[in-house]
Design an enzyme around this catalytic site. Structure first.
Site, short mmCIF file in Angstrom:
data_model
loop_
_atom_site.label_atom_id
_atom_site.label_comp_id
_atom_site.label_asym_id
_atom_site.label_seq_id
_atom_site.Cartn_x
_atom_site.Cartn_y
_atom_site.Cartn_z
N HIS A 184 38.34 -4.55 -38.80
CA HIS A 184 37.34 -4.29 -37.79
C HIS A 184 36.41 -5.40 -37.13
O HIS A 184 35.18 -5.16 -36.80
CB HIS A 184 36.36 -3.19 -38.42
CG HIS A 184 37.12 -1.97 -38.96
ND1 HIS A 184 37.22 -0.90 -38.04
CD2 HIS A 184 37.83 -1.60 -40.00
CE1 HIS A 184 37.83 0.12 -38.83
NE2 HIS A 184 38.40 -0.23 -40.17
N SER A 314 34.90 -26.30 -18.16
CA SER A 314 33.93 -25.88 -17.14
C SER A 314 33.61 -26.80 -16.20
O SER A 314 33.70 -28.07 -16.48
CB SER A 314 32.86 -25.40 -18.02
OG SER A 314 31.66 -25.01 -17.14
N SER A 315 33.55 -26.12 -15.00
CA SER A 315 32.98 -27.02 -13.74
C SER A 315 31.56 -27.57 -13.97
O SER A 315 31.10 -28.14 -13.05
CB SER A 315 33.47 -26.32 -12.48
OG SER A 315 32.69 -24.99 -12.22
N LYS A 320 32.50 -28.66 -22.65
CA LYS A 320 33.12 -27.32 -23.09
C LYS A 320 34.44 -27.53 -22.81
O LYS A 320 35.06 -28.11 -21.74
CB LYS A 320 32.48 -26.39 -21.90
CG LYS A 320 32.81 -24.93 -22.70
CD LYS A 320 32.12 -23.75 -21.60
CE LYS A 320 32.10 -22.52 -22.27
NZ LYS A 320 33.50 -22.03 -22.02
N VAL A 321 35.26 -26.92 -24.09
CA VAL A 321 36.57 -27.18 -23.88
C VAL A 321 36.95 -25.60 -24.35
O VAL A 321 36.49 -24.92 -25.36
CB VAL A 321 37.24 -27.92 -25.12
CG1 VAL A 321 38.56 -27.99 -25.22
CG2 VAL A 321 36.76 -29.37 -24.58
N GLU A 327 44.72 -18.08 -23.97
CA GLU A 327 44.21 -17.35 -22.61
C GLU A 327 45.59 -17.22 -21.75
O GLU A 327 45.92 -15.93 -21.18
CB GLU A 327 43.45 -17.96 -21.90
CG GLU A 327 41.98 -17.86 -22.68
CD GLU A 327 40.84 -18.82 -22.02
OE1 GLU A 327 39.80 -18.79 -22.53
OE2 GLU A 327 41.23 -19.42 -21.07
#
Length: 462
Positions: A184, A314-315, A320-321, A327
Site C-alpha cells: 500500500h 528540466s528546462s 534536476k535529473v 517514464e
C-alpha cells in the site's frame, strides 16, 4: 497533354494517372486517393511478410507446374527485394483502408509485377501471376501471422530474455542488501533487493512464456483458403507448399491452418497474442513504476537508488535529473494496452467468412511487439543495469521501521506489538530502543528477533 510527372495506368474500372516513378499501378493509386486518412503506412514487418508470402507463392506455383519457371523466378527475385525493404517507399497505402487489406495485397502484386517486368519478364501480370492461387482474404491473414511470428522470434522474445537476464544479474549482485518492504506504499517487513528484483525477473520470464505459448497457433497460416475458405482457384497442395517454403526460409514451423474457414473469418489468435502482449506491458509498467518510486528524491523522496543520469531533467530547474527511461517504458505500456483494445474490437469484426479489420490488427500487433522489445532493452541497459544503491538510506529507514515489531508478535502478542510500534513512530525512535523499554526483553534477545536480514528469511523468530 499529360503531365510528364505522371503515367497512365488502367484497371478494370478504367484509366487514371500514377506518379511516373512509382512502382505501383492503378489499384494502389485508387487506394492512395480513397484513403487519405492517417498518413500511416503498413509497417516494415508487414511489408516484409508480403514479400515473403509472394516469394513462397511463386515458388509453390512453379513447383506445381502452374507457373512458368522464368516468370516464377522473376517474381521471386522481385518479392525478395520487397521482403528486404528495398522498396518500402512504394507501399503508400494507409493502414485505414479496405478491411480485407485488398489494397495492400494489390500494392504488393503491382510493385512485384513492375519490378519483374523491369528485369525483363514482360509477361508478368499482378493478378494472374503474382497473385496466382491467392486472395487478399487469405494473403493478409497469413501476413499478419508471419509478420507477428517473425517479430516475436527476432525481436520481442530475445529482448525479454535479455531484460530478465539483466534483472537476475542485479538480483544476484544485491542479494544481501536489505531494504524496507512496502505494501500500500506504506512501510512493511524487510526484503532483500534480490527478492524484490527476483519478483521482477519472474514477471518477465512468465511474460516470455505467455508470448511464446502463442507461437504454435500463430504458425498456422490461412494461405490456400483463398476467397471464402473453400480453396477456390488454388491447387489443393498450394497452402501446404507455401507454408513449407516459408518455414524453410524463416526457421519457424509454419503450417496450413487446421480449418481455413476459421483462419479467414476470425482473428482469435491475434486477439490472444495481443492479450499476452498487454500482460507483458502491465509487467513493464509495474517495474517502471517501482524504479521511479525507488529513485524518487533524491532528498525528499525514497532515494533508495539512483538511476543513471542520462539527460537534464528540466528546462527551468538546473541540476534536476528525471527517471526518463522508466517514464518512456510506462508510456509504451500505456500504448500497448490501448492497442490491445483496438485488436480486441477488430477481432469481433469477423462477419461470416471474413474479418474486415485486418490491416489495423496487423498494424497494432506489430507496433506493440516492436515497442515492447525496444522498451525492454532500454529498461535493461539504461536503467536496471546501471542503477546504484544508497545503502545508508536503506539502513536508516530499516532502523526506524516500526513494522519490524511484527517479528515480536509470537513473543509479546499483537496488541503489545501495536503499542510499541505506535510509540516508536510517534517519538521517531528506533524500534529496538522502544521495545527494550516496553517489553522487558533483553537488548541482545531483541536484536536477534528484530534483525532485518533474518526477517527476510520468513518463519517464526526466537
Amino acid at each position: 497533354m499529360a503531365d510528364k510527372a505522371f503515367r497512365v495506368e488502367r484497371d478494370s474500372m478504367g484509366e487514371l494517372q500514377v506518379p511516373a516513378e512509382a512502382l505501383w499501378a492503378a489499384q494502389t493509386q485508387r487506394a492512395v486517393q480513397n484513403f487519405p486518412i492517417s498518413g500511416l503506412a503498413m509497417p516494415r514487418g508487414f511489408i516484409r511478410a508480403l514479400g515473403l508470402v509472394k516469394w513462397a507463392a511463386a515458388g509453390a506455383n512453379r513447383d506445381l507446374g502452374l507457373l512458368d519457371t522464368g516468370l516464377a523466378d522473376a517474381i521471386q527475385s522481385a518479392a525478395e527485394q520487397v521482403a528486404a525493404g528495398e522498396h518500402d517507399a512504394h507501399f503508400p497505402v494507409d493502414v485505414f483502408q479496405t478491411g480485407s487489406g485488398t489494397s495492400s495485397n494489390m500494392n504488393a502484386n503491382e510493385v512485384i509485377a513492375n519490378l519483374a517486368r523491369r528485369a525483363g519478364a514482360e509477361a508478368v501480370h499482378p493478378n494472374d501471376h503474382v497473385n496466382m492461387g491467392q486472395s487478399s482474404n487469405d494473403v493478409i491473414p497469413t501476413c499478419i501471422h508471419v509478420s507477428a511470428a517473425l517479430g516475436l522470434t527476432e525481436e520481442l522474445l530475445p529482448a525479454l530474455d535479455h531484460l530478465a537476464g539483466v534483472i537476475e544479474a542485479r538480483a544476484d549482485a544485491l542479494a544481501a542488501v536489505v531494504k524496507t518492504g512496502r505494501t500500500h506504499l506504506m512501510d512493511a517487513m524487510p526484503v532483500t533487493f534480490g527478492q524484490e528484483l527476483g519478483g521482477w525477473a519472474a514477471q518477465i520470464r512468465s511474460g516470455y512464456q505467455r508470448v511464446a505459448g502463442v507461437l504454435p497457433r500463430l504458425s498456422a497460416l490461412a494461405q490456400g483458403g483463398t476467397a471464402v475458405g473453400t480453396g477456390i482457384n488454388a491447387h489443393p497442395e498450394f497452402g501446404a507448399r507455401v507454408a513449407a517454403l516459408l518455414a524453410g526460409r524463416t526457421g519457424i514451423a509454419f503450417r496450413p491452418a487446421d480449418d481455413a474457414f476459421e483462419a479467414l473469418s476470425s482473428q482469435d489468435t491475434a486477439v490472444e497474442l495481443s492479450g499476452q502482449l498487454k500482460t507483458v506491458a502491465v509487467s513493464l509498467m509495474k517495474i517502471a513504476n517501482d524504479l521511479r518510486w525507488m529513485n524518487s528524491g533524491p532528498l525528499a523522496g525514497l532515494g533508495e537508488i539512483a538511476l543513471p543520469a542520462l539527460q537534464p531533467g528540466s528546462s527551468i530547474m538546473p541540476g534536476k535529473v528525471n527517471p526518463v527511461i522508466p517514464e518512456a517504458a510506462a508510456m509504451v505500456a500505456a500504448q500497448v494496452i490501448g492497442n490491445d483494445t483496438t485488436v480486441t474490437v477488430a477481432g469481433q469484426s469477423g462477419n461470416f467468412q471474413l474479418n474486415v479489420m485486418l490491416p489495423v490488427v496487423g498494424y497494432n500487433l506489430l507496433q506493440s511487439i516492436g515497442l515492447l522489445a525496444n522498451a525492454s532493452r532500454a529498461l535493461a541497459d539504461s536503467a536496471i543495469g546501471g542503477f546504484t544503491v544508497n545503502e545508508a538510506r536503506l539502513e536508516d529507514a530499516l532502523a526506524r521501521n516500526p513494522i519490524l515489531v511484527t517479528a515480536l508478535n509470537p513473543v509479546i502478542g499483537y496488541e503489545k506489538g501495536a503499542a510499541v510500534a505506535k510509540k516508536a513512530y510517534a517519538e521517531g525512535r528506533p524500534i529496538l530502543d522502544v521495545a527494550e523499554a516496553e517489553t522487558g526483553l533483553s537488548r541482545e534477545e531483541l536484536a536477534g528477533l528484530l534483525d532485518p536480514t533474518a526477517l527476510t528469511e520468513g518463519g517464526i523468530k526466537g
